[in-house]
Design a protein around this motif. Sequence first.
Motif, mmCIF file in Angstrom:
data_model
loop_
_atom_site.group_PDB
_atom_site.id
_atom_site.type_symbol
_atom_site.label_atom_id
_atom_site.label_comp_id
_atom_site.label_asym_id
_atom_site.label_seq_id
_atom_site.Cartn_x
_atom_site.Cartn_y
_atom_site.Cartn_z
ATOM 1 N N ALA A 8 43.659 53.387 29.147
ATOM 2 C CA ALA A 8 42.309 52.839 29.062
ATOM 3 C C ALA A 8 41.279 53.822 29.610
ATOM 4 O O ALA A 8 41.522 54.542 30.571
ATOM 5 C CB ALA A 8 42.224 51.528 29.820
ATOM 6 N N LYS A 9 40.099 53.821 28.991
ATOM 7 C CA LYS A 9 39.002 54.670 29.441
ATOM 8 C C LYS A 9 38.182 53.955 30.504
ATOM 9 O O LYS A 9 38.204 52.733 30.619
ATOM 10 C CB LYS A 9 38.100 55.027 28.255
ATOM 11 N N GLY A 10 37.433 54.751 31.270
ATOM 12 C CA GLY A 10 36.521 54.177 32.249
ATOM 13 C C GLY A 10 37.236 53.607 33.463
ATOM 14 O O GLY A 10 38.415 53.852 33.705
ATOM 15 N N ARG A 11 36.493 52.837 34.218
ATOM 16 C CA ARG A 11 37.013 52.229 35.447
ATOM 17 C C ARG A 11 37.856 51.006 35.101
ATOM 18 O O ARG A 11 37.402 50.082 34.431
ATOM 19 C CB ARG A 11 35.841 51.842 36.332
ATOM 20 N N VAL A 12 39.098 50.990 35.575
ATOM 21 C CA VAL A 12 40.015 49.884 35.294
ATOM 22 C C VAL A 12 40.639 49.414 36.611
ATOM 23 O O VAL A 12 41.184 50.216 37.367
ATOM 24 C CB VAL A 12 41.148 50.309 34.337
ATOM 25 N N GLU A 13 40.541 48.130 36.878
ATOM 26 C CA GLU A 13 41.164 47.541 38.053
ATOM 27 C C GLU A 13 42.079 46.404 37.630
ATOM 28 O O GLU A 13 41.844 45.745 36.623
ATOM 29 C CB GLU A 13 40.095 47.013 39.017
ATOM 30 N N THR A 14 43.127 46.180 38.430
ATOM 31 C CA THR A 14 44.029 45.056 38.173
ATOM 32 C C THR A 14 44.248 44.269 39.458
ATOM 33 O O THR A 14 44.103 44.803 40.562
ATOM 34 C CB THR A 14 45.394 45.526 37.645
ATOM 35 N N TYR A 15 44.591 42.991 39.273
ATOM 36 C CA TYR A 15 44.961 42.149 40.407
ATOM 37 C C TYR A 15 46.087 41.241 39.930
ATOM 38 O O TYR A 15 45.920 40.487 38.969
ATOM 39 C CB TYR A 15 43.773 41.314 40.884
ATOM 40 N N LEU A 16 47.231 41.338 40.593
ATOM 41 C CA LEU A 16 48.401 40.549 40.214
ATOM 42 C C LEU A 16 48.583 39.383 41.182
ATOM 43 O O LEU A 16 48.539 39.568 42.399
ATOM 44 C CB LEU A 16 49.656 41.425 40.214
ATOM 45 N N ILE A 17 48.786 38.185 40.627
ATOM 46 C CA ILE A 17 49.015 37.000 41.441
ATOM 47 C C ILE A 17 50.512 36.694 41.426
ATOM 48 O O ILE A 17 51.085 36.338 40.396
ATOM 49 C CB ILE A 17 48.198 35.808 40.924
ATOM 50 N N GLU A 18 51.144 36.888 42.552
ATOM 51 C CA GLU A 18 52.595 36.788 42.667
ATOM 52 C C GLU A 18 53.074 35.385 42.287
ATOM 53 O O GLU A 18 52.607 34.378 42.814
ATOM 54 C CB GLU A 18 53.044 37.112 44.091
ATOM 55 N N GLY A 19 54.022 35.349 41.330
ATOM 56 C CA GLY A 19 54.685 34.102 40.966
ATOM 57 C C GLY A 19 53.934 33.202 40.007
ATOM 58 O O GLY A 19 54.448 32.160 39.594
ATOM 59 N N ALA A 20 52.710 33.564 39.629
ATOM 60 C CA ALA A 20 51.904 32.700 38.752
ATOM 61 C C ALA A 20 52.263 32.940 37.289
ATOM 62 O O ALA A 20 52.457 34.077 36.858
ATOM 63 C CB ALA A 20 50.423 32.956 38.972
#
Length: 223
Positions: free
Chosen positions: A186-198
């Motif tokens: 992916a281009k540009g600024r990329v952030e992720t957030y993972l929710i454990e077990g969901a």
Amino acid sequence: MSSSCTVDSCMVEGSDGVSLRTRVFKPMEEIKDNLVAVLIHPYSVLGGCQGLLRGIASGLASQGYRAVTFDMRGVGRSTGRASLTGFQEIKDVVSVCNWVLDNLSTDRILLVGSSAGAPIAGSAIDQVEQVVAFVSIGYPFGFMASILFGRHHKAILQSPKPKFFVMGTRDGFTSVKQLQGKLSAAKGRVETYLIEGASHFQMEGPAFDDQMVGLILTFIASL
């Protein structure tokens, strides 16, 4: 619904003649920022509707931000017919964004897509100049989901605008490995957030609304 916001309803006319049932969630008190969040609901064909995003929208409004939800074509009181691949619905997102720009005194829009609403929103991101960023809740990047939504991937992955992907680690449509693999290009600024077990459909439920609001607010503050 939070008592710290008001809700206005209207019909937005789409570019190809459809009418889209739309709700605007507004803070009861001072608006903190002129940015408006436009929320795009899950897959219409499987019962997705704007009501699923009511908790997030009212939560954002209670924190000083205006939020807009709407039923895409063929859902609820919106006219027209839902499409299987979500390509007709891109027009709905653009139409609502243009209505927001004309009616809510803003020049900054944040697109927030839930489940199948995420690829649809992602395909609209560069069709509206005033969209400044994108939030995905459970983007269906996996192989089976890509049969329907794979042609949407290119638009969001190639957009230079900031992107934030929230996903449960037990999402049945996309594995963590698949998410990371897709976003590596992916281009540009990329952030992720993972929710454990969901799981995927848990993320659409009201139990996660407050957490989604908090994550979205943190992302907005970083823009």
